[in-house]
Write an enzyme that holds these catalytic residues in place. Structure first.
Site, PDB file in Angstrom:
ATOM      1  CG  HIS A  81      -2.019   1.037   1.119  1.00  0.00           C
ATOM      2  ND1 HIS A  81      -3.326   0.700   0.864  1.00  0.00           N
ATOM      3  CD2 HIS A  81      -2.003   2.392   1.214  1.00  0.00           C
ATOM      4  CE1 HIS A  81      -4.075   1.793   0.828  1.00  0.00           C
ATOM      5  NE2 HIS A  81      -3.275   2.836   1.037  1.00  0.00           N
ATOM      6  CG  HIS A 123      -1.262   6.681  -1.687  1.00  0.00           C
ATOM      7  ND1 HIS A 123      -2.414   6.119  -2.187  1.00  0.00           N
ATOM      8  CD2 HIS A 123      -1.348   6.569  -0.331  1.00  0.00           C
ATOM      9  CE1 HIS A 123      -3.170   5.691  -1.183  1.00  0.00           C
ATOM     10  NE2 HIS A 123      -2.537   5.946  -0.046  1.00  0.00           N
ATOM     11  NE  ARG A 162      -7.704   3.219  -0.640  1.00  0.00           N
ATOM     12  CZ  ARG A 162      -7.037   4.183  -0.028  1.00  0.00           C
ATOM     13  NH1 ARG A 162      -6.688   5.272  -0.688  1.00  0.00           N
ATOM     14  NH2 ARG A 162      -6.715   4.068   1.250  1.00  0.00           N
ATOM     15  CG  HIS A 218      -5.271   2.289   6.160  1.00  0.00           C
ATOM     16  ND1 HIS A 218      -4.112   1.811   5.613  1.00  0.00           N
ATOM     17  CD2 HIS A 218      -5.650   3.345   5.378  1.00  0.00           C
ATOM     18  CE1 HIS A 218      -3.789   2.550   4.547  1.00  0.00           C
ATOM     19  NE2 HIS A 218      -4.699   3.464   4.380  1.00  0.00           N
ATOM     20  CG  ASP A 253      -0.988   5.112   4.143  1.00  0.00           C
ATOM     21  OD1 ASP A 253      -1.426   5.085   2.989  1.00  0.00           O
ATOM     22  OD2 ASP A 253      -1.414   5.903   5.001  1.00  0.00           O
TER      23      ASP A 253
END
Length: 292
Positions: A26, A28, A118, A175, A243
C-alpha cells in the site's frame, strides 16, 4: 545508515531482514506530470517513483502495490506509469473508477497491472466515489478477477454490512478496517471483517496503525490485540503496507522502518512474517510464485 527518504522519518533499516520478494502492499505516488483535481496542495511533492525507490532500498521491499490517490480522481495514469517504472513483475495497482468506465479502459488497466479498485469513502469531503457505485462497479470488474478495496471507517462497515456481504468478489479492508483504538476487537466491525476473512472472502491490511490513534506513538500499542487475533485466526488473509508517503500525516511523518518493527512485534514468528509479507500478497495480486 542510509540517506533520508522524503515523507519518512529516520534513516535506519528495520531491525530484521525482510524475506526475498517482500511486498509493500500500500503506497501512493504523486507526480506533477499528471493533472489533479481539487486543492493543488494535496499533491505531495517528492513523492514520485524515484523518491519511493529510496524507501524500498532502506526497507528491503522489492514488490509494491500502488493505490491511486483521490487527488487524481478517476485518472489512473499516475499509477500505470508507476507500475511501468517499477516493473510489471514487481508492481501492481489499485485504481479509482466510476461505473461508466468502458471495457477498453478496463482492459488497458488490467494489461498495465491494475488488479483492484478502491472506494475511499471515510471522508465525504474528499471522496470521488460513492456507496451507490460499489455494487455496479463490482459487477463490472468481477470477470477480470479483480478485488474491491474499501477505505471506510468501522462504523461505515457496520452501516453498510449488507452491501459488503453481498459482494461476490474479493474484498480488501484498508488500514485495520479503521477500527477505533478504544474499541478494537469489541467493535461490531471487527466481527464482520473477521467472518469475511475466515470465509476466504476478504483480506485486511495491517497498515497505517497511527490513524485515529489517541495516544502518542511511544504509548501503548492499541493495534497489538487486533493484530494478534487476526494472526491467530486468519494469518493467510493479512497484508502489510507502509502507506508511504503518509498523506494523512501533515505534521510529522512516521518512521517506516519503525512501522515494520511494529509488525515484527505483532508477528514475532519469522515464518508468519514471510506469509504476510510475501505469500499473501503474491496470492492476491498475482505476483510470480515467491522465491523459496
Amino acid at each position: 545508515m542510509t540517506l533520508p527518504v522524503p515523507h519518512s522519518s529516520g534513516t535506519q533499516p528495520p531491525s530484521f531482514v525482510l524475506p526475498a520478494d517482500a511486498c509493500d502492499a500500500h503506497i501512493h505516488i504523486y507526480d506533477t506530470r499528471f493533472p489533479s483535481i481539487g486543492d493543488p496542495a494535496r499533491v505531495l511533492s517528492q513523492a514520485t517513483v524515484a523518491d519511493y525507490r529510496g524507501l524500498q532500498q532502506r526497507l528491503g521491499c522489492s514488490r509494491t502495490v500502488i493505490v491511486t490517490p483521490t487527488v487524481y480522481g478517476t485518472d489512473n495514469r499516475v499509477t500505470l506509469d508507476a507500475i511501468a517504472q517499477l516493473g510489471p513483475q514487481r508492481a501492481r495497482g489499485v485504481a479509482v473508477l466510476h461505473p461508466d468506465v468502458d471495457d477498453a479502459t478496463l482492459a488497458r488497466l488490467h494489461e498495465g497491472g491494475v488488479r483492484g479498485i478502491r472506494f475511499t469513502l471515510f471522508d465525504p469531503a474528499t471522496a470521488v466515489t460513492g456507496f451507490d457505485m460499489v455494487a455496479p462497479l463490482a459487477a463490472r470488474i468481477a470477470p477480470l478477477g479483480w478485488h474491491v478495496q474499501l477505505h471506510w471507517r468501522a462504523d461505515q462497515i457496520v452501516a453498510h454490512q449488507a452491501l459488503v456481504e453481498s459482494l461476490a468478489l474479493p474484498i480488501v479492508f484498508d488500514h485495520f478496517a479503521r477500527l477505533p483504538h478504544d474499541a478494537g476487537v469489541a467493535h461490531p466491525a471487527f466481527g464482520i471483517v473477521t467472518r469475511l476473512l475466515a470465509a476466504g472472502r476478504a483480506w485486511v491490511k495491517l497498515s497505517a496503525p497511527y490513524l485515529d490513534d489517541p495516544v502518542p506513538a511511544h504509548g501503548p500499542d492499541s493495534r497489538q490485540a487486533i493484530a494478534a487475533e487476526w494472526a491467530a485466526r486468519v494469518p493467510q488473509r493479512l497484508l502489510w503496507g507502509s502507506d508511504w508517503p503518509h498523506p494523512t500525516e501533515t505534521t510529522t511523518k512516521p518512521d517506516d522502518a519503525a512501522l515494520l518493527d511494529r509488525l515484527a512485534r505483532w508477528l514475532p514468528d519469522a515464518a508468519l512474517r514471510r506469509q504476510v509479507l510475501v505469500d499473501n500478497p503474491a496470492a492476491l495480486y498475482g505476483f510470480e510464485p515467491a522465491a523459496s
